[in-house]
Design a protein around this motif. Structure first.
Motif, mmCIF file in Angstrom:
data_model
loop_
_atom_site.group_PDB
_atom_site.id
_atom_site.type_symbol
_atom_site.label_atom_id
_atom_site.label_comp_id
_atom_site.label_asym_id
_atom_site.label_seq_id
_atom_site.Cartn_x
_atom_site.Cartn_y
_atom_site.Cartn_z
ATOM 1 N N ASP A 193 11.631 10.727 2.002
ATOM 2 C CA ASP A 193 11.526 9.128 1.468
ATOM 3 C C ASP A 193 9.840 8.387 1.403
ATOM 4 O OD1 ASP A 193 10.566 9.928 4.305
ATOM 5 O OD2 ASP A 193 10.808 8.196 5.724
ATOM 6 N N LEU A 194 8.856 9.564 1.841
ATOM 7 C CA LEU A 194 7.408 8.640 1.922
ATOM 8 C C LEU A 194 7.500 8.393 0.554
ATOM 9 C CD1 LEU A 194 5.748 9.661 5.707
ATOM 10 C CD2 LEU A 194 6.598 6.792 4.367
ATOM 11 N N TRP A 195 6.726 9.804 0.394
ATOM 12 C CA TRP A 195 6.013 10.499 -1.339
ATOM 13 C C TRP A 195 7.304 9.779 -2.380
ATOM 14 C CZ3 TRP A 195 8.134 12.604 -5.375
ATOM 15 C CH2 TRP A 195 9.240 14.504 -5.234
ATOM 16 N N LEU A 196 8.101 9.216 -2.181
ATOM 17 C CA LEU A 196 9.195 8.568 -3.787
ATOM 18 C C LEU A 196 9.059 7.195 -2.982
ATOM 19 C CD1 LEU A 196 12.835 10.289 -3.167
ATOM 20 C CD2 LEU A 196 11.020 10.624 -4.827
ATOM 21 N N THR A 197 9.023 7.044 -1.811
ATOM 22 C CA THR A 197 8.164 5.192 -1.808
ATOM 23 C C THR A 197 7.175 5.461 -1.761
ATOM 24 O OG1 THR A 197 9.827 5.067 0.239
ATOM 25 C CG2 THR A 197 7.852 2.695 -0.507
ATOM 26 N N LEU A 198 6.150 6.303 -2.374
ATOM 27 C CA LEU A 198 4.733 5.591 -2.502
ATOM 28 C C LEU A 198 4.447 5.965 -4.749
ATOM 29 C CD1 LEU A 198 2.451 7.885 -0.368
ATOM 30 C CD2 LEU A 198 2.333 5.552 -0.502
ATOM 31 N N VAL A 199 5.473 6.494 -4.786
ATOM 32 C CA VAL A 199 5.380 7.014 -6.383
ATOM 33 C C VAL A 199 5.914 5.547 -7.093
ATOM 34 C CG1 VAL A 199 7.052 8.386 -7.764
ATOM 35 C CG2 VAL A 199 5.637 9.797 -6.593
ATOM 36 N N LEU A 200 7.342 4.900 -6.486
ATOM 37 C CA LEU A 200 7.927 3.911 -7.119
ATOM 38 C C LEU A 200 6.691 2.821 -6.410
ATOM 39 C CD1 LEU A 200 9.639 2.387 -8.195
ATOM 40 C CD2 LEU A 200 11.067 2.024 -5.727
ATOM 41 N N VAL A 201 5.470 2.318 -5.365
ATOM 42 C CA VAL A 201 5.222 1.563 -4.918
ATOM 43 C C VAL A 201 3.649 1.596 -6.532
ATOM 44 C CG1 VAL A 201 2.601 1.249 -3.509
ATOM 45 C CG2 VAL A 201 5.197 1.144 -3.021
ATOM 46 N N PHE A 202 3.854 2.317 -6.952
ATOM 47 C CA PHE A 202 2.100 3.074 -8.120
ATOM 48 C C PHE A 202 2.231 2.490 -8.920
ATOM 49 C CE2 PHE A 202 0.377 5.377 -10.888
ATOM 50 C CZ PHE A 202 -0.712 5.679 -10.868
ATOM 51 N N PHE A 203 3.814 2.869 -9.727
ATOM 52 C CA PHE A 203 3.644 2.308 -11.656
ATOM 53 C C PHE A 203 4.716 0.465 -10.802
ATOM 54 C CE2 PHE A 203 5.132 7.034 -12.125
ATOM 55 C CZ PHE A 203 4.517 7.576 -12.705
ATOM 56 N N VAL A 204 4.798 0.449 -9.721
ATOM 57 C CA VAL A 204 5.718 -0.928 -9.749
ATOM 58 C C VAL A 204 4.315 -2.530 -10.167
ATOM 59 C CG1 VAL A 204 6.256 -3.427 -8.761
ATOM 60 C CG2 VAL A 204 7.520 -0.843 -9.595
ATOM 61 N N ALA A 205 3.214 -1.446 -9.628
ATOM 62 C CA ALA A 205 2.294 -2.313 -8.936
ATOM 63 C C ALA A 205 0.956 -2.030 -9.735
ATOM 64 C CB ALA A 205 1.224 -1.910 -7.532
ATOM 65 N N THR A 206 1.264 -0.776 -10.141
ATOM 66 C CA THR A 206 -0.070 -0.345 -10.924
ATOM 67 C C THR A 206 -0.215 -1.169 -12.742
ATOM 68 O OG1 THR A 206 -0.501 1.447 -10.222
ATOM 69 C CG2 THR A 206 -1.040 0.861 -13.092
ATOM 70 N N PHE A 207 1.871 -1.526 -13.527
ATOM 71 C CA PHE A 207 1.564 -1.573 -14.638
ATOM 72 C C PHE A 207 2.762 -3.224 -14.582
ATOM 73 C CE2 PHE A 207 1.751 2.906 -14.485
ATOM 74 C CZ PHE A 207 0.701 3.282 -16.189
ATOM 75 N N GLY A 208 3.214 -3.749 -13.107
ATOM 76 C CA GLY A 208 4.246 -4.645 -13.637
ATOM 77 C C GLY A 208 3.660 -5.692 -12.521
ATOM 78 N N MET A 209 3.093 -5.197 -11.861
ATOM 79 C CA MET A 209 2.165 -6.337 -10.739
ATOM 80 C C MET A 209 0.628 -7.368 -11.590
ATOM 81 S SD MET A 209 3.496 -5.234 -7.187
ATOM 82 C CE MET A 209 2.583 -6.855 -6.625
ATOM 83 N N ASN A 210 0.427 -7.933 -12.521
ATOM 84 C CA ASN A 210 -0.101 -7.889 -12.618
ATOM 85 C C ASN A 210 -0.482 -9.091 -12.853
ATOM 86 O OD1 ASN A 210 -2.479 -5.489 -13.212
ATOM 87 N ND2 ASN A 210 -0.647 -5.060 -14.216
#
Length: 388
Positions: A193-210
């Motif tokens: 549950d933790l590492w999957l949350t971190l994976v999702l946060v990485f992709f959304v924050a890196t490529f979506g939240m600009n």
């Protein structure tokens, strides 16, 4: 405020260079990529209130220096780059300490709601700040935004000093020992549950939240508007984010179901925003987009903190901030480059597609980790067990 004023200043100094804008954003968040985990170690090892008193004072000083340089007309792009990197270095320590300090201000009975409120204000500030900066820039100029930001740190420092230390509930500090970083990785790796949350946060924050980059480029490059319209666009995004913050803070305990749904919704809305043909329809779609992204980031932040034991919470939040902010040195220059090569719309559309795809991918991986069908995993009860 600092981010948007800095971005607008870079655009003015470089005559609208998307690449230069991406470099400035990347330099500010490069320290997160390099040193974020060490910031978590410091947050676990030392008194968080003292850490925050030091980091907030330094950040205010950096804002003041850039404000004076801009006001006197002596500012150059390399100075903006240098001060952005310095701000990022301080934030490496400030972020995990500030995120976990909330646990020392409340008892265990109020921790879930307090963490939700704290993560909501953290994420809301990243959106409201740019909106205020855009309005200040339009009204009185870019240097004023830096100076107002510098002055605002005084309120933070006074608030920290006025806290009655006897009423805080300090957590046991982690002693200095070898292998603390590896302990963090082992802890997270054992928790899907933790590492999957971190994976999702990485992709959304890196490529979506600009949005600081994409909104500026859309306002200036696609719709041919100026600073006032840029401020209006930021304000509309902030309005949606405010609604998302209020909705997220009402939930006693967030779930992975909410996190996955809001991540997917954000991706779809971001694509639609990038396709809007006129400025007013672009503004209208920024509201639900802001609401979706704020609900996602609050759910992800709260889920991570609430499911982590206090002894490693600072280090886990250091890892969280690494994936949340550390990907910006990769994502921001790519968005700037894509905007120059294929138009400003490409940054929004591409970020939305990646965010939505990441949400689907994480949902499938969660189902696989639990040996269940996707439909079963997405039921609220199943997801409550997965995060609990």
């Amino acid at each position: 405020m600092q981010r948007v004023a800095q971005d607008w200043l870079v655009l003015e100094l470089t005559h609208g260079s998307g690449t230069a804008l991406g470099i400035a954003a990347g330099l500010q968040f490069l320290p997160q990529l390099l040193f974020s985990l060490w910031g978590g170690v410091i947050a676990d090892r030392y008194r968080k209130r003292n850490i925050l008193l030091a980091t907030q004072a330094i950040m205010g000083m950096l804002a003041l220096i850039l404000g004076v340089l801009a006001l006197t007309g002596a500012v150059a792009v390399w100075q903006v780059y240098l001060l952005a990197f310095g701000l990022g270095m301080v934030a490496v320590v400030d972020n995990p300490a500030r995120q976990t300090f909330v646990a020392e201000m409340v008892g265990t009975e109020g921790m879930a709601n307090a963490i939700a409120l704290n993560s909501a204000t953290f994420n809301l500030a990243r959106i409201v700040g740019p909106a205020v900066a855009g309005l200040v820039i339009a009204a009185v100029g870019t240097p004023a935004a830096f100076l107002v930001n510098a002055a605002s740190y005084g309120a933070v420092l006074v608030g920290l000093k006025l806290m009655r230390e006897s009423e805080l509930r300090p957590l046991a500090r982690a002693p200095k020992a070898r292998g603390q970083l590896m302990e963090t990785f082992s802890y997270v790796r054992a928790r899907p549950d933790l590492w999957l949350t971190l994976v999702l946060v990485f992709f959304v924050a890196t490529f979506g939240m600009n949005f600081q980059v994409t909104t500026a480029l859309m306002a200036k490059g696609v719709f041919g508007t100026g600073a006032s319209e840029f401020g209006l666009a930021s304000a509309m995004f902030a309005l949606g984010a405010l609604g998302g913050a209020l909705a997220a803070a009402r939930r006693a305990r967030p779930s992975m179901r909410l996190m996955l749904i809001t991540a997917f919704a954000f991706g779809v809305l971001e694509v639609a925003t990038g396709l809007m043909p006129v400025f007013w329809s672009f503004l209208a779609l920024l509201v639900p987009t802001g609401m979706a992204v704020l609900m996602f980031t609050t759910a992800a932040n709260s889920t991570t903190q609430l499911s982590t034991t206090p002894a490693v919470r600072g280090r886990v939040m250091g890892l969280y901030m690494l994936v949340f902010l550390g990907g910006t040195p990769l994502g921001a220059p790519l968005v700037g480059w894509a905007a120059e090569q294929f138009g400003a719309r490409a940054g929004l559309i591409g970020g939305g597609v990646i965010s939505a795809a990441a949400a689907v991918g994480v949902a499938l991986l969660l189902a696989r980790a639990r040996g269940a069908r996707l439909r079963t995993v997405l039921r609220p009860a199943a997801l409550a067990r997965a995060t609990g």
